[in-house]
Structures are given as structure tokens and as C-alpha cells.
Scaffold this active site. Sequence first.
Site, PDB file in Angstrom:
ATOM      1  N   HIS A  23       0.857  -1.197   0.000  1.00 56.07           N
ATOM      2  CA  HIS A  23       0.000   0.000   0.000  1.00 56.07           C
ATOM      3  C   HIS A  23       0.885   1.237   0.000  1.00 56.07           C
ATOM      4  O   HIS A  23       0.759   2.099   0.879  1.00 56.07           O
ATOM      5  CB  HIS A  23      -0.911   0.038   1.233  1.00 56.07           C
ATOM      6  CG  HIS A  23      -2.104  -0.868   1.167  1.00 56.07           C
ATOM      7  ND1 HIS A  23      -2.828  -1.245   2.267  1.00 56.07           N
ATOM      8  CD2 HIS A  23      -2.721  -1.454   0.122  1.00 56.07           C
ATOM      9  CE1 HIS A  23      -3.818  -2.039   1.911  1.00 56.07           C
ATOM     10  NE2 HIS A  23      -3.775  -2.179   0.601  1.00 56.07           N
ATOM     11  N   HIS A  79     -11.798  -9.286  -6.023  1.00 58.18           N
ATOM     12  CA  HIS A  79     -11.438  -7.977  -5.438  1.00 58.18           C
ATOM     13  C   HIS A  79     -10.649  -7.214  -6.494  1.00 58.18           C
ATOM     14  O   HIS A  79      -9.843  -7.813  -7.203  1.00 58.18           O
ATOM     15  CB  HIS A  79     -10.603  -8.286  -4.187  1.00 58.18           C
ATOM     16  CG  HIS A  79     -10.035  -7.140  -3.438  1.00 58.18           C
ATOM     17  ND1 HIS A  79     -10.621  -5.899  -3.363  1.00 58.18           N
ATOM     18  CD2 HIS A  79      -8.910  -7.063  -2.673  1.00 58.18           C
ATOM     19  CE1 HIS A  79      -9.875  -5.116  -2.589  1.00 58.18           C
ATOM     20  NE2 HIS A  79      -8.833  -5.798  -2.172  1.00 58.18           N
ATOM     21  N   GLU A  81      -8.459  -4.672  -6.130  1.00 57.65           N
ATOM     22  CA  GLU A  81      -7.205  -3.986  -5.783  1.00 57.65           C
ATOM     23  C   GLU A  81      -6.061  -4.559  -6.623  1.00 57.65           C
ATOM     24  O   GLU A  81      -6.043  -5.741  -6.961  1.00 57.65           O
ATOM     25  CB  GLU A  81      -6.930  -4.132  -4.273  1.00 57.65           C
ATOM     26  CG  GLU A  81      -5.945  -3.097  -3.774  1.00 57.65           C
ATOM     27  CD  GLU A  81      -5.919  -2.947  -2.245  1.00 57.65           C
ATOM     28  OE1 GLU A  81      -6.554  -3.744  -1.536  1.00 57.65           O
ATOM     29  OE2 GLU A  81      -5.243  -2.008  -1.773  1.00 57.65           O
ATOM     30  N   ASP A  83      -3.092  -5.544  -6.305  1.00 59.42           N
ATOM     31  CA  ASP A  83      -2.242  -6.687  -5.957  1.00 59.42           C
ATOM     32  C   ASP A  83      -2.866  -8.005  -6.413  1.00 59.42           C
ATOM     33  O   ASP A  83      -2.180  -9.030  -6.455  1.00 59.42           O
ATOM     34  CB  ASP A  83      -1.913  -6.717  -4.458  1.00 59.42           C
ATOM     35  CG  ASP A  83      -3.129  -6.568  -3.564  1.00 59.42           C
ATOM     36  OD1 ASP A  83      -4.088  -5.889  -3.969  1.00 59.42           O
ATOM     37  OD2 ASP A  83      -3.121  -7.126  -2.452  1.00 59.42           O
ATOM     38  N   HIS A 145     -12.045  -6.026   2.350  1.00 57.16           N
ATOM     39  CA  HIS A 145     -12.007  -4.728   2.975  1.00 57.16           C
ATOM     40  C   HIS A 145     -12.299  -3.572   2.003  1.00 57.16           C
ATOM     41  O   HIS A 145     -12.133  -2.400   2.407  1.00 57.16           O
ATOM     42  CB  HIS A 145     -10.620  -4.514   3.610  1.00 57.16           C
ATOM     43  CG  HIS A 145      -9.504  -4.421   2.582  1.00 57.16           C
ATOM     44  ND1 HIS A 145      -8.682  -3.316   2.493  1.00 57.16           N
ATOM     45  CD2 HIS A 145      -9.111  -5.246   1.596  1.00 57.16           C
ATOM     46  CE1 HIS A 145      -7.811  -3.478   1.510  1.00 57.16           C
ATOM     47  NE2 HIS A 145      -8.038  -4.642   0.956  1.00 57.16           N
ATOM     48  N   ASP A 164      -8.842 -11.226   0.537  1.00 58.19           N
ATOM     49  CA  ASP A 164      -7.854 -10.812   1.543  1.00 58.19           C
ATOM     50  C   ASP A 164      -8.131 -11.409   2.929  1.00 58.19           C
ATOM     51  O   ASP A 164      -7.211 -11.529   3.751  1.00 58.19           O
ATOM     52  CB  ASP A 164      -7.850  -9.287   1.682  1.00 58.19           C
ATOM     53  CG  ASP A 164      -7.154  -8.598   0.515  1.00 58.19           C
ATOM     54  OD1 ASP A 164      -6.183  -9.157  -0.019  1.00 58.19           O
ATOM     55  OD2 ASP A 164      -7.587  -7.488   0.148  1.00 58.19           O
ATOM     56  N   TYR A 192      -2.112  -8.285  10.172  1.00 59.75           N
ATOM     57  CA  TYR A 192      -2.978  -7.994   9.020  1.00 59.75           C
ATOM     58  C   TYR A 192      -4.358  -7.559   9.503  1.00 59.75           C
ATOM     59  O   TYR A 192      -4.915  -6.559   9.032  1.00 59.75           O
ATOM     60  CB  TYR A 192      -3.080  -9.251   8.148  1.00 59.75           C
ATOM     61  CG  TYR A 192      -3.647  -8.989   6.773  1.00 59.75           C
ATOM     62  CD1 TYR A 192      -2.813  -8.662   5.715  1.00 59.75           C
ATOM     63  CD2 TYR A 192      -5.015  -9.063   6.539  1.00 59.75           C
ATOM     64  CE1 TYR A 192      -3.332  -8.413   4.453  1.00 59.75           C
ATOM     65  CE2 TYR A 192      -5.534  -8.808   5.286  1.00 59.75           C
ATOM     66  CZ  TYR A 192      -4.688  -8.494   4.248  1.00 59.75           C
ATOM     67  OH  TYR A 192      -5.205  -8.235   3.004  1.00 59.75           O
ATOM     68  N   HIS A 225      -3.488 -13.906   0.057  1.00 60.06           N
ATOM     69  CA  HIS A 225      -2.110 -13.649   0.513  1.00 60.06           C
ATOM     70  C   HIS A 225      -1.715 -14.727   1.514  1.00 60.06           C
ATOM     71  O   HIS A 225      -2.488 -15.026   2.432  1.00 60.06           O
ATOM     72  CB  HIS A 225      -1.996 -12.309   1.253  1.00 60.06           C
ATOM     73  CG  HIS A 225      -2.271 -11.099   0.434  1.00 60.06           C
ATOM     74  ND1 HIS A 225      -1.417 -10.639  -0.546  1.00 60.06           N
ATOM     75  CD2 HIS A 225      -3.295 -10.217   0.478  1.00 60.06           C
ATOM     76  CE1 HIS A 225      -1.914  -9.525  -1.072  1.00 60.06           C
ATOM     77  NE2 HIS A 225      -3.056  -9.247  -0.482  1.00 60.06           N
TER      78      HIS A 225
END
Length: 398
Positions: A23, A79, A81, A83, A145, A164, A192, A225
Site C-alpha cells: 500500500h 477484489h 485492488e 495486488d 475490505h 484478503d 494484518y 495472501h
Amino acid sequence: MSIPINKSITWVGKVDWELRHFHGEEYSTHRGSSYNSYLVRDEKTVLIETVWTPFAKEFVHNLQQEIDLKKIDYIIANHGESDHSGALPELMRLIPDTPIFCTANAVKSLKGHYHQEWNFRVVKNGDRLKIGSKELIFIEAPMLHWPDSMFCYLTGDNTLFSSDAFGQHYATERLFNDLVDQAELFQECIKYYANILTPFSTLVDRKIKEFVGLNLPLDMICTSHGVVWRDNPLQIVTKYLEWAASYQENQITIIYDSMWDGTRKMAEAIARGFSGVDSEVVIKIFNASRADKNDIITEVFKSKMILAGSPTVNRGILSAMAAILEEIRGLGFKNKKAAAFGAYGWSGESVKVLTERLKEGGFTIVNDGLKLLWNPDGQGLDDCIAFGAELAHVSKLP
Ligand code: FEO
């Protein structure tokens, strides 16, 4: 590299051993990370998630060693995002018509990132996709999230692909939870949760209970992850329920910054006073300008009380304290007590400013704090010890 998980699921992600910040600079990753992507083979072949943008070419190249890309029937984007979606542009260049199943919010985030009109198929909570003898069940998980987040569950293999949730930034060549160092694993799990999921704890609790209510058998959790939970996957679900319930241990955390050591001496004397009354409490002390902020936040997460210290500078507080308290405020911790302290030379506003910041962060302020003029002398240190002792008593009150 690919790793078979069982007869139908193959890991095709990327382990990032080099990563030290995530991030941007927001999250420290002392143990690296991984971006997990999975191929599921039934009558149809499904790719769940991709990897972070810098590894896009490597990911697609590796995927081509595993499968003819044209044989991928569906892509699932749990998701948006980067990554996890970062390799989509590289992949979609080669298989542009392949449908991407995702939430309505993920269409927005994926279009927002990549500005492409891919073949999006919007799914809703409870929708099912038949892929042969098995089905994928989609479970929307907004704000776990991101607004776009969802899980999907593979029948037959009883596997939850949880995005996540239940993940960790933890690079390992041993993909499975039972094969890695458990202390390292759970340290990265709680870090996390503390740093990313704390603000969404009510939703975490609700979503887990909703999933449990579906009565789906759970043999494995494939996160986006870190490790695949194949050994007692419910253990991390149980941990999440504990962590979501205003979690605290018998711990206090003292965070301070200091210009000429006065506030540091106060911090250490307060700790002595506290442990003089409560010999069982765990006390951790951090200099905010030297310690890693995400590690500090993990300790705050575990604490029943925090103490914040700063000398007065320009009628305010040192910038490292301002920064960590802003981070803490945003996470919205609940059910924790707090107090402030600090040394000063003339105007002495720092304790008041710290107290205000702690109050804004949702902490219950237990007293007016302690401020001492200049460097603490013997009497000053005695005052700190007495202050710590008083806090020890207060910390035990409901
Ligand atoms: Fe791992 Fe929210 O991305």
C-alpha cells in the site's frame, strides 16, 4: 512455478520475497508477501485472481506453462485492488473475450484502474456458477475490505476462496498452514487484521456468521495472501471472531517520542509504576519515531490501555506522535482506555493535545495525564511511578 493443491485446484500465484512495504509505504511487510492465484479445473477451467502489476508478465508466462490460456473459460475477480487484478491487462490482451465474474462494485474498481471494457459478468450474493460436477457460490463481502470484495466457495472441494480475509503478508515456499512456523504465521495474521480489518470488525463478525449459517462444509480456505489453510481451517475463522469482538489481552502499550530523553524517562518510570502494582500485565514501550508503525498498531490492537507521550513543541506534539495517533484514530479501536504524558519546558500543551487525539480515536480517557517541567528529577520520576501505579488500578476497573 505452480503448486498442485488437490486434484482440481492449482496455485499459480507469485511469492514476493522482496516486498518490504505494501500500500505504498503504509504497511510494512517484514516477511514479504504473496499474491495467490488459483486455477480450478472441472469441465470448465476457472482462474481465480491474478497477481500484482509488476509481476504481470511473469505471471502470464508461468500460467502458459500450466495451461493453454484459451482453455480458461472463466476468470473470477474477488477484489479489484491491484495486488490481485494487476495482471488482468496483460492476460486480457491474450484472451480478451473471457468473462470476468465479479461484483458490481468490482466492475467500477476494475474499470477505474484499467479503463477497459472487459466482458464483465456481475454476480450477487448467493449466485452460483456451474463448472461441471462442481459449482462456485459467490458470497459478496462488501468492506472486507473494499466495497468490491467477495468470496467464492467451491462445492465438492469444500473450499472457500476468501480474497484478503484470513490472509497474511507472509512469503513462504511452503504453501500450506501446517507446514510453516506457527508463531510467524499468527503474528502476520494478527498484524494484518489489526492494521487492515479493525475498522470493519462488525462486518467481519456478521459475514462470518452468515457464512457459518449456510452450513457449507469447509475443508480448505484459499486466501489471496500467504498460506492455504488446509489444516483445521476453522482455527483462523475462530481467531477472526475473537479479533472482531473488541479484542484485548492483558497488555498495555506505551507510545512516546522524545527530544532530550525527558519523555522517554517518564515512559519507563510509568511502566515501572504500573508493573509494581500489576506484575502480570504485559507492558510494551515504543518510540514512535524509531519503531515500525504497523508493529505498534498490532500491539495497540492487543492492548486494554494505551499511554501516549510527547514533549511540547510549538504548542503541540512531535510529528511522529501526531502520525501514529492519526493512524490509530482511523482504525477506530473500541473498548480501550488511554492516558497521556509528556515533559515540557515552558508552555506545556502536549498532554492536552495528546488527550484530545486519543479521545478522537475513540479511547476512554482515564485521567488528565501527567506533565513534568524539564527533565524529570528524582521527585519527577516518583510522580511517574505513582502515575503508573494509579493507571494499573484504573486499568482493572470495568
Ligand atoms: Fe490484497 Fe485488498 O488487496
